[in-house]
Write a protein that holds these residues in place. Structure first.
Motif, PDB file in Angstrom:
ATOM      1  N   VAL A  36     -10.598 -42.237  25.007  1.00 50.21           N
ATOM      2  CA  VAL A  36     -11.671 -43.198  24.823  1.00 50.21           C
ATOM      3  C   VAL A  36     -11.200 -44.544  25.343  1.00 50.21           C
ATOM      4  CG1 VAL A  36     -13.103 -44.375  23.134  1.00 50.21           C
ATOM      5  CG2 VAL A  36     -12.540 -41.961  22.823  1.00 50.21           C
ATOM      6  N   PHE A  37     -11.882 -45.073  26.343  1.00 52.00           N
ATOM      7  CA  PHE A  37     -11.500 -46.354  26.910  1.00 52.00           C
ATOM      8  C   PHE A  37     -12.483 -47.437  26.471  1.00 52.00           C
ATOM      9  CE2 PHE A  37      -9.688 -43.368  30.084  1.00 52.00           C
ATOM     10  CZ  PHE A  37      -8.374 -43.711  29.874  1.00 52.00           C
ATOM     11  N   GLY A  38     -12.152 -48.666  26.836  1.00 51.31           N
ATOM     12  CA  GLY A  38     -13.028 -49.765  26.453  1.00 51.31           C
ATOM     13  C   GLY A  38     -12.629 -50.284  25.091  1.00 51.31           C
ATOM     14  N   MET A  39     -13.605 -50.591  24.234  1.00 52.28           N
ATOM     15  CA  MET A  39     -13.340 -51.116  22.915  1.00 52.28           C
ATOM     16  C   MET A  39     -12.704 -50.035  22.050  1.00 52.28           C
ATOM     17  SD  MET A  39     -14.175 -54.203  23.100  1.00 52.28           S
ATOM     18  CE  MET A  39     -14.076 -54.652  21.365  1.00 52.28           C
ATOM     19  N   SER A  40     -11.636 -50.387  21.340  1.00 52.22           N
ATOM     20  CA  SER A  40     -10.981 -49.439  20.447  1.00 52.22           C
ATOM     21  C   SER A  40     -10.271 -50.212  19.364  1.00 52.22           C
ATOM     22  CB  SER A  40      -9.970 -48.582  21.222  1.00 52.22           C
ATOM     23  OG  SER A  40      -8.869 -49.370  21.622  1.00 52.22           O
ATOM     24  N   ILE A  41      -9.779 -49.495  18.373  1.00 55.61           N
ATOM     25  CA  ILE A  41      -9.085 -50.143  17.277  1.00 55.61           C
ATOM     26  C   ILE A  41      -7.868 -50.901  17.782  1.00 55.61           C
ATOM     27  CG2 ILE A  41      -7.733 -49.697  15.189  1.00 55.61           C
ATOM     28  CD1 ILE A  41      -9.699 -47.515  14.503  1.00 55.61           C
ATOM     29  N   SER A  53      -0.948 -49.483  -1.482  1.00 53.98           N
ATOM     30  CA  SER A  53      -0.015 -50.576  -1.169  1.00 53.98           C
ATOM     31  C   SER A  53       0.805 -50.308   0.080  1.00 53.98           C
ATOM     32  CB  SER A  53       0.937 -50.809  -2.349  1.00 53.98           C
ATOM     33  OG  SER A  53       1.821 -49.721  -2.497  1.00 53.98           O
ATOM     34  N   TRP A  54       0.568 -49.164   0.752  1.00 43.35           N
ATOM     35  CA  TRP A  54       1.381 -48.816   1.928  1.00 43.35           C
ATOM     36  C   TRP A  54       1.384 -49.887   3.008  1.00 43.35           C
ATOM     37  CZ3 TRP A  54      -1.051 -48.789   6.528  1.00 43.35           C
ATOM     38  CH2 TRP A  54      -2.441 -48.588   6.540  1.00 43.35           C
ATOM     39  N   PRO A  55       0.281 -50.699   3.182  1.00 50.92           N
ATOM     40  CA  PRO A  55       0.350 -51.723   4.235  1.00 50.92           C
ATOM     41  C   PRO A  55       1.509 -52.698   4.047  1.00 50.92           C
ATOM     42  CG  PRO A  55      -1.931 -51.389   3.582  1.00 50.92           C
ATOM     43  CD  PRO A  55      -1.083 -50.640   2.593  1.00 50.92           C
ATOM     44  N   LEU A  56       1.912 -52.951   2.801  1.00 48.89           N
ATOM     45  CA  LEU A  56       3.031 -53.861   2.562  1.00 48.89           C
ATOM     46  C   LEU A  56       4.328 -53.277   3.110  1.00 48.89           C
ATOM     47  CD1 LEU A  56       2.214 -54.986  -1.111  1.00 48.89           C
ATOM     48  CD2 LEU A  56       1.709 -56.189   1.033  1.00 48.89           C
ATOM     49  N   GLY A  57       4.537 -51.986   2.862  1.00 46.66           N
ATOM     50  CA  GLY A  57       5.734 -51.342   3.388  1.00 46.66           C
ATOM     51  C   GLY A  57       5.732 -51.293   4.902  1.00 46.66           C
ATOM     52  N   MET A  58       4.569 -51.054   5.483  1.00 49.86           N
ATOM     53  CA  MET A  58       4.469 -51.002   6.938  1.00 49.86           C
ATOM     54  C   MET A  58       4.781 -52.364   7.546  1.00 49.86           C
ATOM     55  SD  MET A  58       1.326 -49.571   9.249  1.00 49.86           S
ATOM     56  CE  MET A  58       1.529 -49.255  11.007  1.00 49.86           C
ATOM     57  N   ASP A  97      -8.327 -46.621  10.060  1.00 52.63           N
ATOM     58  CA  ASP A  97      -8.842 -47.909  10.514  1.00 52.63           C
ATOM     59  C   ASP A  97      -7.859 -49.029  10.172  1.00 52.63           C
ATOM     60  OD1 ASP A  97     -11.104 -46.767  11.555  1.00 52.63           O
ATOM     61  OD2 ASP A  97     -12.399 -47.285   9.878  1.00 52.63           O
ATOM     62  N   ARG A  98      -7.415 -49.053   8.928  1.00 52.67           N
ATOM     63  CA  ARG A  98      -6.474 -50.087   8.483  1.00 52.67           C
ATOM     64  C   ARG A  98      -5.118 -49.914   9.167  1.00 52.67           C
ATOM     65  NH1 ARG A  98      -4.966 -54.754   7.540  1.00 52.67           N
ATOM     66  NH2 ARG A  98      -3.942 -55.315   5.584  1.00 52.67           N
ATOM     67  N   TYR A  99      -4.697 -48.690   9.315  1.00 47.49           N
ATOM     68  CA  TYR A  99      -3.417 -48.363   9.956  1.00 47.49           C
ATOM     69  C   TYR A  99      -3.352 -48.920  11.371  1.00 47.49           C
ATOM     70  CZ  TYR A  99      -0.173 -44.968  12.250  1.00 47.49           C
ATOM     71  OH  TYR A  99       0.800 -44.336  12.985  1.00 47.49           O
ATOM     72  N   SER A 130      -9.429 -41.007  19.792  1.00 49.32           N
ATOM     73  CA  SER A 130     -10.606 -41.830  19.525  1.00 49.32           C
ATOM     74  C   SER A 130     -10.242 -43.158  18.887  1.00 49.32           C
ATOM     75  CB  SER A 130     -11.601 -41.074  18.632  1.00 49.32           C
ATOM     76  OG  SER A 130     -11.142 -40.995  17.290  1.00 49.32           O
ATOM     77  N   PHE A 131      -9.044 -43.216  18.298  1.00 50.25           N
ATOM     78  CA  PHE A 131      -8.569 -44.462  17.690  1.00 50.25           C
ATOM     79  C   PHE A 131      -7.820 -45.343  18.680  1.00 50.25           C
ATOM     80  CE2 PHE A 131      -8.416 -41.760  13.710  1.00 50.25           C
ATOM     81  CZ  PHE A 131      -9.460 -42.413  13.074  1.00 50.25           C
ATOM     82  N   LEU A 132      -7.328 -44.765  19.756  1.00 46.59           N
ATOM     83  CA  LEU A 132      -6.434 -45.491  20.669  1.00 46.59           C
ATOM     84  C   LEU A 132      -7.187 -46.334  21.703  1.00 46.59           C
ATOM     85  CD1 LEU A 132      -3.710 -42.765  21.292  1.00 46.59           C
ATOM     86  CD2 LEU A 132      -3.710 -44.591  19.615  1.00 46.59           C
TER      87      LEU A 132
END
Length: 311
Positions: free
Chosen positions: A25-30, A212-217, A256-258, A309-311
């Protein structure tokens, strides 16, 4: 065996035309714009095929490369690394795939097999390899354990510098080192992440970190050099809640958050897809399938399509 050969023959024909639904998927992506991140398949799930068939199958599905298992019960076993690793790398390259990544069980820089594996890998053009895991010694304090892990990793970093390699330690849910994620930051203290960094696994991080995983990341962001990708749900069996693996995008991982965090912090690294849910034994590295090869291939395509699709 006949069905497998039949599949390979169909794959040869399919390689002449684009595979439906496998266009990135090209163009706009996460991750914003045209992503140049590569997606590898974990070769554990293709151990029912020999080197040539493995490479051809991965190519026709649409992967960019193969993350080759070079460990006990892997595609290449450590004792035969000098003979078999060059053969595997040649097959992967012949199929037009990247052959610069492998997964090992390496934890000891002084082990003779460690030297054999890394020297052979460097000669064959491998650049990034995943390490094995450390177990906490219950007779020592957490701090004493982490100090010992750090010494081992420093030794591996020295080897990697000499050979032009980069290692990655994967976070894995449970009581082994790397389970809580924060301990990896201490384990890797003072070590160049270009020599030894983190293979970040969002599935395991979510199991352990909940919301809380975003803090560890974020804590590990400057140490991450590669990613393993899979998904899971919590399920109650025999009166206990346990994580069960599912297809990417069908579970509890907040992709999405990842990917938002990856983008915001400009975290570098390519992705290896894992399929750890039931697919005829391929999830466990079986050499003989209990389902059709088409089912396994279909599962790989679906996971790849979702990740792309996320890339």
């Amino acid at each position: 065996m006949n069905s497998r050969r039949s599949f390979i023959k169909r794959s040869l024909l399919a390689s002449m035309v684009p595979l439906t639904g496998l266009t990135p998927v090209f163009g706009m992506s996460i991750l914003g714009g045209n992503s140049k991140r590569k997606v590898y398949i974990f070769s554990k799930h293709l151990q029912w095929l020999d080197f040539d068939e493995m490479a051809l199958t991965a190519k026709n599905i649409g992967f960019d490369g193969i993350d080759l298992t070079v460990r006990p019960k892997g595609h290449v076993i450590p004792e035969r690394v000098k003979e078999d690793l060059p053969r595997a790398i040649n097959a992967i390259k012949a199929a037009g795939l990247d052959a610069d990544r492998m997964t090992t069980a390496i934890t000891d820089p002084e082990d003779a097999l460690t030297i054999d594996i890394l020297e052979t890998a460097a000669k064959e053009g491998i650049k990034n390899y995943r390490l094995g895991w450390f177990d906490y010694n219950p007779t020592l304090s957490i701090e004493e354990n982490i100090t010992g892990f750090n010494l081992k990793l420093r030794g591996l970093a020295k080897l990697n510098k000499e050979l032009g390699l980069t290692a990655a330690y994967q976070n894995h849910a449970g009581e082994m080192a790397g389970g809580p994620v924060w301990d990896m930051s201490l384990m890797l203290d003072g070590i160049d992440p270009n020599l030894v960094g983190v293979r970040y696994d969002i599935r395991h991080a979510t199991v352990e970190g909940g919301t809380s995983w975003p803090l560890g990341m974020k804590l590990l962001a400057d140490k991450i050099n590669s990613f393993d990708v899979k998904d899971f749900i919590w399920k109650k069996t025999d009166g206990k809640w346990r994580p069960f693996n599912v297809r990417v995008g069908e579970g509890m991982v907040d992709f999405d958050r990842y990917f938002q965090i990856i983008d915001e912090l400009s975290i570098k690294g390519d992705f290896t897809i894992h399929l750890e849910y039931p697919i005829g034994g391929a999830e466990h590295g079986a050499t003989t399938l209990s389902c059709s090869s088409d089912e396994v291939i279909s599962a790989m395509k679906k996971n790849l399509n979702t990740l792309r699709s996320f890339l």
